[in-house]
Scaffold this motif. Structure first.
Motif, PDB file in Angstrom:
ATOM      1  N   THR A  29      -6.325   0.001  -5.868  1.00 13.51           N
ATOM      2  CA  THR A  29      -6.469   1.433  -5.658  1.00 13.51           C
ATOM      3  C   THR A  29      -6.098   1.695  -4.206  1.00 13.51           C
ATOM      4  O   THR A  29      -6.681   1.097  -3.297  1.00 13.51           O
ATOM      5  CB  THR A  29      -7.919   1.904  -5.912  1.00 13.51           C
ATOM      6  OG1 THR A  29      -8.276   1.577  -7.256  1.00 13.51           O
ATOM      7  CG2 THR A  29      -8.054   3.403  -5.692  1.00 13.51           C
ATOM      8  N   ILE A  30      -5.106   2.547  -3.986  1.00 15.42           N
ATOM      9  CA  ILE A  30      -4.661   2.874  -2.628  1.00 15.42           C
ATOM     10  C   ILE A  30      -5.114   4.287  -2.300  1.00 15.42           C
ATOM     11  O   ILE A  30      -4.767   5.231  -3.006  1.00 15.42           O
ATOM     12  CB  ILE A  30      -3.134   2.753  -2.497  1.00 15.42           C
ATOM     13  CG1 ILE A  30      -2.688   1.334  -2.836  1.00 15.42           C
ATOM     14  CG2 ILE A  30      -2.690   3.143  -1.083  1.00 15.42           C
ATOM     15  CD1 ILE A  30      -1.196   1.138  -2.887  1.00 15.42           C
ATOM     16  N   GLN A  31      -5.921   4.404  -1.247  1.00 10.79           N
ATOM     17  CA  GLN A  31      -6.415   5.702  -0.803  1.00 10.79           C
ATOM     18  C   GLN A  31      -5.684   6.068   0.480  1.00 10.79           C
ATOM     19  O   GLN A  31      -5.928   5.476   1.526  1.00 10.79           O
ATOM     20  CB  GLN A  31      -7.917   5.666  -0.577  1.00 10.79           C
ATOM     21  CG  GLN A  31      -8.690   5.393  -1.836  1.00 10.79           C
ATOM     22  CD  GLN A  31     -10.188   5.359  -1.624  1.00 10.79           C
ATOM     23  OE1 GLN A  31     -10.679   5.467  -0.512  1.00 10.79           O
ATOM     24  NE2 GLN A  31     -10.923   5.209  -2.709  1.00 10.79           N
ATOM     25  N   ALA A  32      -4.795   7.048   0.365  1.00 11.90           N
ATOM     26  CA  ALA A  32      -3.994   7.477   1.512  1.00 11.90           C
ATOM     27  C   ALA A  32      -3.764   8.973   1.395  1.00 11.90           C
ATOM     28  O   ALA A  32      -2.673   9.422   1.089  1.00 11.90           O
ATOM     29  CB  ALA A  32      -2.680   6.722   1.535  1.00 11.90           C
ATOM     30  N   GLY A  33      -4.829   9.754   1.594  1.00  6.73           N
ATOM     31  CA  GLY A  33      -4.727  11.186   1.380  1.00  6.73           C
ATOM     32  C   GLY A  33      -4.909  11.497  -0.091  1.00  6.73           C
ATOM     33  O   GLY A  33      -5.796  12.222  -0.484  1.00  6.73           O
TER      34      GLY A  33
ATOM     35  N   ASP B  29      -0.566 -11.593   2.247  1.00 11.77           N
ATOM     36  CA  ASP B  29       0.519 -11.760   1.275  1.00 11.77           C
ATOM     37  C   ASP B  29       0.571 -10.566   0.325  1.00 11.77           C
ATOM     38  O   ASP B  29       1.650 -10.067  -0.004  1.00 11.77           O
ATOM     39  CB  ASP B  29       0.334 -13.040   0.452  1.00 11.77           C
ATOM     40  CG  ASP B  29       0.412 -14.308   1.278  1.00 11.77           C
ATOM     41  OD1 ASP B  29       1.097 -14.311   2.328  1.00 11.77           O
ATOM     42  OD2 ASP B  29      -0.223 -15.307   0.867  1.00 11.77           O
ATOM     43  N   LEU B  30      -0.595 -10.109  -0.108  1.00 16.42           N
ATOM     44  CA  LEU B  30      -0.672  -8.958  -1.004  1.00 16.42           C
ATOM     45  C   LEU B  30      -0.063  -7.722  -0.351  1.00 16.42           C
ATOM     46  O   LEU B  30       0.730  -7.014  -0.964  1.00 16.42           O
ATOM     47  CB  LEU B  30      -2.123  -8.696  -1.393  1.00 16.42           C
ATOM     48  CG  LEU B  30      -2.381  -7.437  -2.203  1.00 16.42           C
ATOM     49  CD1 LEU B  30      -1.710  -7.518  -3.564  1.00 16.42           C
ATOM     50  CD2 LEU B  30      -3.870  -7.206  -2.345  1.00 16.42           C
ATOM     51  N   LEU B  31      -0.426  -7.470   0.905  1.00 19.11           N
ATOM     52  CA  LEU B  31       0.127  -6.302   1.611  1.00 19.11           C
ATOM     53  C   LEU B  31       1.634  -6.432   1.770  1.00 19.11           C
ATOM     54  O   LEU B  31       2.364  -5.440   1.633  1.00 19.11           O
ATOM     55  CB  LEU B  31      -0.555  -6.124   2.969  1.00 19.11           C
ATOM     56  CG  LEU B  31      -2.030  -5.738   2.922  1.00 19.11           C
ATOM     57  CD1 LEU B  31      -2.609  -5.696   4.333  1.00 19.11           C
ATOM     58  CD2 LEU B  31      -2.239  -4.418   2.209  1.00 19.11           C
ATOM     59  N   ASN B  32       2.119  -7.629   2.049  1.00 19.00           N
ATOM     60  CA  ASN B  32       3.562  -7.844   2.159  1.00 19.00           C
ATOM     61  C   ASN B  32       4.252  -7.561   0.825  1.00 19.00           C
ATOM     62  O   ASN B  32       5.325  -6.961   0.790  1.00 19.00           O
ATOM     63  CB  ASN B  32       3.865  -9.262   2.627  1.00 19.00           C
ATOM     64  CG  ASN B  32       3.525  -9.474   4.087  1.00 19.00           C
ATOM     65  OD1 ASN B  32       3.459  -8.538   4.870  1.00 19.00           O
ATOM     66  ND2 ASN B  32       3.279 -10.720   4.450  1.00 19.00           N
ATOM     67  N   THR B  33       3.644  -7.975  -0.278  1.00 19.03           N
ATOM     68  CA  THR B  33       4.187  -7.716  -1.612  1.00 19.03           C
ATOM     69  C   THR B  33       4.309  -6.217  -1.867  1.00 19.03           C
ATOM     70  O   THR B  33       5.282  -5.754  -2.455  1.00 19.03           O
ATOM     71  CB  THR B  33       3.294  -8.357  -2.691  1.00 19.03           C
ATOM     72  OG1 THR B  33       3.287  -9.766  -2.497  1.00 19.03           O
ATOM     73  CG2 THR B  33       3.784  -8.034  -4.090  1.00 19.03           C
TER      74      THR B  33
ATOM     75  N   THR C  63      -2.036  -0.742   9.466  1.00 15.39           N
ATOM     76  CA  THR C  63      -2.348   0.652   9.142  1.00 15.39           C
ATOM     77  C   THR C  63      -3.378   0.799   8.030  1.00 15.39           C
ATOM     78  O   THR C  63      -3.647   1.913   7.592  1.00 15.39           O
ATOM     79  CB  THR C  63      -1.066   1.407   8.729  1.00 15.39           C
ATOM     80  OG1 THR C  63      -0.553   0.825   7.514  1.00 15.39           O
ATOM     81  CG2 THR C  63      -0.016   1.356   9.806  1.00 15.39           C
ATOM     82  N   VAL C  64      -3.948  -0.322   7.565  1.00 17.63           N
ATOM     83  CA  VAL C  64      -4.860  -0.265   6.418  1.00 17.63           C
ATOM     84  C   VAL C  64      -6.050  -1.199   6.597  1.00 17.63           C
ATOM     85  O   VAL C  64      -6.025  -2.125   7.407  1.00 17.63           O
ATOM     86  CB  VAL C  64      -4.141  -0.643   5.105  1.00 17.63           C
ATOM     87  CG1 VAL C  64      -3.042   0.334   4.759  1.00 17.63           C
ATOM     88  CG2 VAL C  64      -3.612  -2.063   5.147  1.00 17.63           C
ATOM     89  N   LEU C  65      -7.067  -0.941   5.792  1.00 16.33           N
ATOM     90  CA  LEU C  65      -8.171  -1.870   5.581  1.00 16.33           C
ATOM     91  C   LEU C  65      -8.126  -2.266   4.112  1.00 16.33           C
ATOM     92  O   LEU C  65      -7.885  -1.425   3.249  1.00 16.33           O
ATOM     93  CB  LEU C  65      -9.522  -1.211   5.866  1.00 16.33           C
ATOM     94  CG  LEU C  65      -9.847  -0.862   7.307  1.00 16.33           C
ATOM     95  CD1 LEU C  65     -11.147  -0.075   7.361  1.00 16.33           C
ATOM     96  CD2 LEU C  65      -9.953  -2.111   8.151  1.00 16.33           C
ATOM     97  N   VAL C  66      -8.362  -3.529   3.836  1.00 14.98           N
ATOM     98  CA  VAL C  66      -8.464  -3.985   2.451  1.00 14.98           C
ATOM     99  C   VAL C  66      -9.951  -4.169   2.164  1.00 14.98           C
ATOM    100  O   VAL C  66     -10.661  -4.856   2.909  1.00 14.98           O
ATOM    101  CB  VAL C  66      -7.700  -5.306   2.226  1.00 14.98           C
ATOM    102  CG1 VAL C  66      -7.841  -5.764   0.779  1.00 14.98           C
ATOM    103  CG2 VAL C  66      -6.231  -5.144   2.585  1.00 14.98           C
TER     104      VAL C  66
ATOM    105  N   THR D 216      -9.462  -2.231  -3.080  1.00 15.90           N
ATOM    106  CA  THR D 216      -9.099  -0.917  -2.564  1.00 15.90           C
ATOM    107  C   THR D 216      -8.383  -1.114  -1.237  1.00 15.90           C
ATOM    108  O   THR D 216      -8.828  -1.904  -0.395  1.00 15.90           O
ATOM    109  CB  THR D 216     -10.356  -0.050  -2.354  1.00 15.90           C
ATOM    110  OG1 THR D 216     -11.011   0.112  -3.598  1.00 15.90           O
ATOM    111  CG2 THR D 216      -9.991   1.310  -1.781  1.00 15.90           C
ATOM    112  N   ILE D 217      -7.279  -0.409  -1.072  1.00 15.70           N
ATOM    113  CA  ILE D 217      -6.574  -0.397   0.203  1.00 15.70           C
ATOM    114  C   ILE D 217      -6.737   1.000   0.778  1.00 15.70           C
ATOM    115  O   ILE D 217      -6.359   1.985   0.157  1.00 15.70           O
ATOM    116  CB  ILE D 217      -5.085  -0.757   0.033  1.00 15.70           C
ATOM    117  CG1 ILE D 217      -4.964  -2.177  -0.513  1.00 15.70           C
ATOM    118  CG2 ILE D 217      -4.333  -0.596   1.346  1.00 15.70           C
ATOM    119  CD1 ILE D 217      -3.555  -2.599  -0.848  1.00 15.70           C
TER     120      ILE D 217
END
Length: 70
Positions: free
Chosen positions: A8-12, A29-33, A40-43, A62-63
């Motif tokens: 789940t990506i929360q960005a606005g 690795d997940l963020l690179n994928t 710019t994020v917290l996992v 959640t990102i």
């Protein structure tokens, strides 16, 4: 071997997706994928921030995009 992780990506706004990653993948690795800049994020796993060099240990994450500025 690989595993599926529901993100789940929360960005606005909130978006969701499922990605397949290697069993040994780290959160970095997940963020690179996902082509997301790790600065710019917290996992979050269960609402708690995780270290990016740690192994992905959950199938639901959640990102949260961090917004800064003045």
């Amino acid at each position: 071997m690989s595993k599926k992780v529901h993100i789940t990506i929360q960005a606005g706004e909130i978006s969701e997706q499922t990605v397949e990653i290697a069993e040994s993948a780290t959160y970095e690795d997940l963020l690179n994928t996902l082509d997301i800049n790790q600065e710019t994020v917290l996992v979050l796993n269960g609402g708690n921030a995780v270290p990016l060099d740690g192994a992905v240990s959950s199938d639901r994450l959640t990102i949260l995009r961090v917004v800064t500025g003045g």
